[in-house]
Scaffold this active site. Structure first.
Site: not given
Length: 269
Positions: A50, A61
């Site tokens: 990724e 995140d």
């Protein structure tokens, strides 16, 4: 249509193991180091990588990846730079772009899908793109031969999980716990196992688990129930503060036992 991601899981299944999927933020601390890290991950046995596109307002995140994105943006990393990086590394392990809708929208949905395909990316994850609102992005990505895994959270109902699994391509990204990314809290295996069993009943697509994974023993415990594992924050922590070959060396040192755990995973009880 290309099916690079599905092919990875099919190969891992034949080899009776799970896929190891590391996450790195492009441009942290600089693009040359990210390129060295991508090549190190490929050499170490990563099945899919990724590749994060830095964004100033991420929703999924945690502090580690958000800080990595901030450093990359401070260095001037742009979406076009990430695509150029992907093109330079497209002969290595399949790259899965990880970004948010606003950068894609600002860049242009069709342009993003076209240029990502030209760069050799295998697909893209856009976690803040709700299923009901993602048709335009999904259609553009698929039209260019890319795959688009979708996320299922612990709070997702069975009915909605079925819809998400139906719409996902490549694999279904199983979020192991509520909250944002980060290596600090190990997922609770019991509810995660229940979630994976439910998804097995709903779909035959590969299931890759992410959020909170950082140790070989965690991979070994999850592996009998999943098809892949995603490791991000702990990997970024492993090379934080270094550059170039030193960062690549630390990455290799960190992921080697994780890859080994993934490769012996199906032998676990």
């Amino acid at each position: 249509m290309s099916a690079k991601l599905a092919a990875v899981f099919e190969r891992a299944k034949r080899e009776q193991r799970i896929a190891f999927i590391p996450y790195v933020m492009a441009g942290d601390p600089d693009l040359a180091t990210t390129e060295a890290i991508l090549r190190a991950l490929s050499a170490a046995g990563a099945d899919i990588i990724e590749l994060g596109i830095p964004y100033s307002d991420p929703l999924a995140d945690g502090p580690t990846i958000a800080s990595a994105g901030a450093r990359a943006l401070a260095n001037g990393t742009r979406l076009v730079d990430v695509l150029e990086l992907a093109q330079r590394c497209k002969q290595e392990t399949p790259l899965l772009l990880f970004t948010y809708f606003n950068p894609v929208y600002q860049f242009g949905v069709e342009r993003f899908a076209r240029d990502a395909a030209h760069a050799g990316a295998a697909g893209a994850i856009v976690p803040d793109c709700a299923l009901e609102e993602s048709a335009t992005v999904r259609d553009a990505i698929r039209a260019h031969g890319l795959e688009m895994p979708l996320l299922v959270a612990p709070s997702t109902t069975r009915e909605r999980a079925a819809e998400i699994a139906q719409a996902a391509t490549g694999f279904v990204y199983v979020v192991s716990r509520l909250g944002v990314t980060g290596a600090g809290t190990m997922p609770d295996i019991r509810p995660l196992s229940t979630q994976l069993s439910m998804l097995r009943e709903l779909s035959d697509k590969p299931l890759a688990v992410g959020f909170g994974l950082s140790r070989p023993e965690a991979i070994a415990e999850i592996a009998p129930r999943a098809d892949g594992v995603v490791v991000g924050s702990a990997l970024i922590d492993a090379y934080a503060g270094t550059r170039g070959n030193e960062a690549a060396r630390r990455v290799t040192e960190f992921v080697t036992p994780l890859v080994a755990a993934a490769h012996r995973a199906k032998d676990a009880p």
